[in-house]
Motif scaffolding. Structure first.
Motif, PDB file in Angstrom:
ATOM      1  N   ALA A   1       0.838  -1.206   0.000  1.00 28.40           N
ATOM      2  CA  ALA A   1       0.000   0.000   0.000  1.00 28.40           C
ATOM      3  C   ALA A   1       0.870   1.252   0.000  1.00 28.40           C
ATOM      4  N   ARG A   2       1.938   1.232   0.778  1.00 27.29           N
ATOM      5  CA  ARG A   2       2.845   2.380   0.827  1.00 27.29           C
ATOM      6  C   ARG A   2       3.455   2.654  -0.557  1.00 27.29           C
ATOM      7  N   GLU A   3       3.850   1.583  -1.245  1.00 29.22           N
ATOM      8  CA  GLU A   3       4.426   1.714  -2.588  1.00 29.22           C
ATOM      9  C   GLU A   3       3.370   2.214  -3.582  1.00 29.22           C
ATOM     10  N   GLY A   4       2.133   1.709  -3.461  1.00 28.96           N
ATOM     11  CA  GLY A   4       1.052   2.175  -4.330  1.00 28.96           C
ATOM     12  C   GLY A   4       0.790   3.657  -4.171  1.00 28.96           C
ATOM     13  N   LEU A   5       0.790   4.146  -2.926  1.00 30.09           N
ATOM     14  CA  LEU A   5       0.608   5.581  -2.679  1.00 30.09           C
ATOM     15  C   LEU A   5       1.755   6.392  -3.260  1.00 30.09           C
ATOM     16  N   LYS A   6       2.950   5.852  -3.133  1.00 29.03           N
ATOM     17  CA  LYS A   6       4.118   6.541  -3.675  1.00 29.03           C
ATOM     18  C   LYS A   6       4.000   6.688  -5.195  1.00 29.03           C
ATOM     19  N   LEU A   7       3.577   5.600  -5.863  1.00 26.78           N
ATOM     20  CA  LEU A   7       3.421   5.631  -7.317  1.00 26.78           C
ATOM     21  C   LEU A   7       2.315   6.586  -7.755  1.00 26.78           C
ATOM     22  N   LEU A   8       1.244   6.638  -6.991  1.00 27.66           N
ATOM     23  CA  LEU A   8       0.111   7.494  -7.352  1.00 27.66           C
ATOM     24  C   LEU A   8       0.282   8.947  -6.915  1.00 27.66           C
ATOM     25  N   SER A   9       1.229   9.230  -6.035  1.00 25.30           N
ATOM     26  CA  SER A   9       1.334  10.575  -5.459  1.00 25.30           C
ATOM     27  C   SER A   9       1.510  11.658  -6.515  1.00 25.30           C
ATOM     28  N   GLY A  10       2.308  11.394  -7.536  1.00 28.06           N
ATOM     29  CA  GLY A  10       2.484  12.398  -8.586  1.00 28.06           C
ATOM     30  C   GLY A  10       1.225  12.622  -9.391  1.00 28.06           C
ATOM     31  N   VAL A  11       0.515  11.555  -9.704  1.00 30.08           N
ATOM     32  CA  VAL A  11      -0.701  11.648 -10.513  1.00 30.08           C
ATOM     33  C   VAL A  11      -1.824  12.317  -9.725  1.00 30.08           C
ATOM     34  N   VAL A  12      -2.048  11.866  -8.506  1.00 32.01           N
ATOM     35  CA  VAL A  12      -3.162  12.382  -7.712  1.00 32.01           C
ATOM     36  C   VAL A  12      -2.929  13.842  -7.336  1.00 32.01           C
ATOM     37  N   SER A  13      -1.686  14.225  -7.056  1.00 30.41           N
ATOM     38  CA  SER A  13      -1.422  15.622  -6.690  1.00 30.41           C
ATOM     39  C   SER A  13      -1.708  16.575  -7.842  1.00 30.41           C
ATOM     40  N   GLU A  14      -1.672  16.079  -9.070  1.00 32.62           N
ATOM     41  CA  GLU A  14      -1.946  16.923 -10.230  1.00 32.62           C
ATOM     42  C   GLU A  14      -3.439  17.033 -10.537  1.00 32.62           C
ATOM     43  N   LEU A  15      -4.245  16.162  -9.931  1.00 30.71           N
ATOM     44  CA  LEU A  15      -5.686  16.219 -10.156  1.00 30.71           C
ATOM     45  C   LEU A  15      -6.290  17.364  -9.348  1.00 30.71           C
ATOM     46  N   PRO A  16      -7.376  17.959  -9.839  1.00 30.63           N
ATOM     47  CA  PRO A  16      -8.015  19.025  -9.074  1.00 30.63           C
ATOM     48  C   PRO A  16      -8.507  18.493  -7.727  1.00 30.63           C
ATOM     49  N   GLU A  17      -8.354  19.316  -6.690  1.00 29.36           N
ATOM     50  CA  GLU A  17      -8.773  18.917  -5.343  1.00 29.36           C
ATOM     51  C   GLU A  17     -10.288  18.765  -5.268  1.00 29.36           C
ATOM     52  N   GLU A  18     -10.718  17.688  -4.656  1.00 27.43           N
ATOM     53  CA  GLU A  18     -12.131  17.471  -4.380  1.00 27.43           C
ATOM     54  C   GLU A  18     -12.297  17.472  -2.878  1.00 27.43           C
ATOM     55  N   GLU A  19     -13.274  18.185  -2.409  1.00 30.36           N
ATOM     56  CA  GLU A  19     -13.538  18.173  -0.984  1.00 30.36           C
ATOM     57  C   GLU A  19     -14.289  16.884  -0.654  1.00 30.36           C
ATOM     58  N   VAL A  20     -13.699  16.100   0.248  1.00 30.03           N
ATOM     59  CA  VAL A  20     -14.311  14.833   0.633  1.00 30.03           C
ATOM     60  C   VAL A  20     -15.079  15.044   1.923  1.00 30.03           C
ATOM     61  N   LYS A  21     -16.368  14.867   1.860  1.00 29.95           N
ATOM     62  CA  LYS A  21     -17.225  14.993   3.039  1.00 29.95           C
ATOM     63  C   LYS A  21     -18.060  13.739   3.162  1.00 29.95           C
ATOM     64  N   PHE A  22     -18.130  13.255   4.361  1.00 34.36           N
ATOM     65  CA  PHE A  22     -18.958  12.087   4.634  1.00 34.36           C
ATOM     66  C   PHE A  22     -20.110  12.533   5.517  1.00 34.36           C
ATOM     67  N   GLU A  23     -21.094  13.069   4.880  1.00 34.89           N
ATOM     68  CA  GLU A  23     -22.260  13.529   5.619  1.00 34.89           C
ATOM     69  C   GLU A  23     -23.364  12.496   5.475  1.00 34.89           C
ATOM     70  N   PRO A  24     -24.186  12.352   6.512  1.00 34.29           N
ATOM     71  CA  PRO A  24     -25.285  11.396   6.428  1.00 34.29           C
ATOM     72  C   PRO A  24     -26.187  11.702   5.234  1.00 34.29           C
ATOM     73  N   ASN A  25     -26.665  10.647   4.601  1.00 30.82           N
ATOM     74  CA  ASN A  25     -27.587  10.819   3.476  1.00 30.82           C
ATOM     75  C   ASN A  25     -29.026  10.638   3.940  1.00 30.82           C
ATOM     76  N   HIS A  26     -29.246  10.937   5.227  1.00 34.72           N
ATOM     77  CA  HIS A  26     -30.572  10.780   5.821  1.00 34.72           C
ATOM     78  C   HIS A  26     -30.684  11.738   7.003  1.00 34.72           C
ATOM     79  N   GLY A  27     -31.875  11.901   7.512  1.00 33.27           N
ATOM     80  CA  GLY A  27     -32.111  12.818   8.623  1.00 33.27           C
ATOM     81  C   GLY A  27     -32.136  12.133   9.977  1.00 33.27           C
ATOM     82  N   GLU A  28     -31.756  10.877  10.024  1.00 27.84           N
ATOM     83  CA  GLU A  28     -31.794  10.129  11.278  1.00 27.84           C
ATOM     84  C   GLU A  28     -30.653  10.545  12.199  1.00 27.84           C
TER      85      GLU A  28
END
Length: 152
Positions: free
Chosen positions: A28-55
């Motif tokens: 996993a560490r090696e996979g992140l290392k390989l992807l780090s250049g590619v992912v850093s060049e992608l536009p930032e997406e805000e990751v939010k984990f909000e409930p999809n319900h009102g409960e």
């Protein structure tokens, strides 16, 4: 066909999750290392984990035995659910109540191995990575009361 931006991000998240679960995971560490250049060049997406319900709750876990405790730990610790949005219900008086009812002579058939020791093996009786009834209880084949104490 080249991977899409979404596929790159999904791979990135999966490698991060693998490292959270097993920090010494070199693949996993090696996979992140390989992807780090590619992912850093992608536009930032805000990751939010909000409930999809009102409960009030996201998850209700029925039973505070080994499985219930393990699922609760995984959902809150590994997958990042807010602990106050996860409810663990138990019909007994305390965590691991069923184990406390075992006769004194009854013990686990599968041995607990000290995952803290030289083997770095996963304890089959543990409820979360990095924990071990053998280490906590100093018992290879724990009795029901001992295991209930480990769960608490």
């Amino acid at each position: 066909k080249d991977p899409t931006e979404t596929e790159f991000r999904e791979a990135w998240v999966m490698f991060q999750l693998a490292l959270r679960f097993v920090p010494e995971n070199e693949e996993a560490r090696e996979g992140l290392k390989l992807l780090s250049g590619v992912v850093s060049e992608l536009p930032e997406e805000e990751v939010k984990f909000e409930p999809n319900h009102g409960e009030e709750l996201d998850v209700i876990i029925v039973g505070a035995g080994a499985s219930g405790i393990g699922v609760g730990l995984m959902l809150t610790g590994l997958f990042g659910l807010e602990p106050d949005r996860v409810l663990l219900v138990e019909r007994g008086a305390s965590v691991g109540e069923t184990f406390r009812k075992w006769p004194k002579e009854m013990r686990f058939i599968s041995p607990s191995f000290n995952s803290q020791g030289w083997t770095q093996s996963f304890d089959l009786n543990s409820v979360a990575y990095g924990t071990s009834p053998a280490f906590t209880l100093h018992a290879e084949h724990p009795m029901g009361n001992q295991y209930a104490d480990y769960l608490e």
